[in-house]
Design an enzyme around this catalytic site. Structure first.
Site, short mmCIF file in Angstrom:
data_model
loop_
_atom_site.label_atom_id
_atom_site.label_comp_id
_atom_site.label_asym_id
_atom_site.label_seq_id
_atom_site.Cartn_x
_atom_site.Cartn_y
_atom_site.Cartn_z
N PRO A 2 0.84 -1.21 0.00
CA PRO A 2 0.00 0.00 0.00
C PRO A 2 0.87 1.26 0.00
O PRO A 2 1.77 1.39 0.80
CB PRO A 2 -0.79 -0.10 1.30
CG PRO A 2 -0.60 -1.48 1.79
CD PRO A 2 0.69 -1.98 1.22
N GLU A 3 0.63 2.14 -0.94
CA GLU A 3 1.29 3.44 -0.97
C GLU A 3 0.24 4.51 -0.69
O GLU A 3 -0.91 4.20 -0.39
CB GLU A 3 1.98 3.65 -2.32
CG GLU A 3 3.14 2.66 -2.51
CD GLU A 3 4.18 3.18 -3.48
OE1 GLU A 3 4.31 4.41 -3.64
OE2 GLU A 3 4.89 2.36 -4.09
#
Ligand SMILES: [Zn+2]
Length: 289
Positions: A2-3
């Protein structure tokens, strides 16, 4: 992994279901995903030597709190209570916050580490198979804990980027990945933004001219906004709060495309390593000087 766009997508999907809710109870199934005041800053799972975890009370994890808002800086998400308490969630590699209308299942799904039961009858679960994520208790609020983070990438201003770039000789990609330089640019979006701005990832940051920092700040905001509009990139395990995958991965211009033709000039894209990360760029479209 996840960014920022995935975390922002999660924040937006959780906000309408969590804000205004009161936490009825908190159940911790795995103490070592929690960092309480007095614990080592990286959490228990990062420690090599045995140590005694600090005391953990339900109040430290928002028991009885009214949730007032969800804030994000970079890739970190804060659940903020009306009484000033906060909990910061780092999703790490595989972490997820899942909102469920089945608060008391016979068995929690595998890798459920924390369950917040909400007064409205639903529940929030922190699930993390690989346990690189963590949940940090901030009983006095999270402002202090976020002081070391740079400005948030989604609202990064060109003047902020220019001032910061002028102060470091590091490769611009290495600087972008440093969360104290700017918060929330991970490996995918660093490569995508540098391609969009026409800047070689190995350029020393302090050699960027004003026009380039302007283009780069704009490109960073744009690739992140585009990714948010498409629900984030699902590379491996990322899901939003309802379990739906994102679709941005099909839009990548360079990330994951080493050897494939540049979408702009058809030159095969170059794959290399920079700042210990896989890096892809176009040797024609991205200026090295
Ligand atoms: Zn090209």
């Amino acid at each position: 992994v996840p960014e920022l766009p995935e975390v922002e997508t999660l924040r937006r999907s959780l906000e309408p279901v969590l804000v205004g809710q009161t936490v009825d109870s908190v159940r911790v199934l795995r103490r070592d995903v929690v960092v309480a005041p007095g614990d080592p800053p990286g959490g228990a799972s990062r420690q090599r030597a045995p140590f005694t975890p600090a005391p953990l009370t339900p109040e430290l994890l928002l028991d009885r709190a009214a949730i007032e808002r969800l804030e994000r800086r970079g890739k970190q998400l804060a659940l903020v209570a009306a009484d000033g308490r906060s909990v910061i969630v780092h999703l790490g590699m595989t972490g997820a916050l899942l909102h469920t209308h089945e608060p008391r299942p016979r068995r929690h799904p595998p890798h459920t580490h924390i369950v917040w039961r909400l007064a409205g009858g639903s529940a929030l679960r922190f699930v993390d198979p690989r346990r690189f994520g963590l949940v940090r208790a901030a009983p006095d609020g999270h402002a202090n804990l976020w002081r070391s983070l740079g400005p948030d990438a989604l609202s990064l201003r060109a003047t902020e980027l220019r001032t910061r770039a002028a102060r470091t000789r590091r490769a611009v990609k290495a600087a972008l990945l440093d969360q104290s330089f700017v918060a929330g640019v991970g490996n995918i979006y660093a490569d995508e933004a540098l391609f969009a701005a026409g800047i070689h990832p190995a350029r020393p940051a302090d050699t960027l001219v004003r026009e380039e920092t302007n283009r780069l700040a704009c490109a960073i905001r744009r690739v992140l906004r585009d990714a948010i509009a498409r629900g984030g990139s699902t590379i491996r395990d990322y899901r939003d709060a309802s379990g739906a995958p994102g679709s941005y991965q099909s839009r990548h211009q360079v990330y994951g495309r080493a050897g494939d033709p540049c979408r702009r000039c058809r030159t095969p894209l170059t794959g290399t390593r920079l700042a210990q990360r896989a890096t892809v760029f176009c040797s024609v479209c991205q200026r090295s000087t």
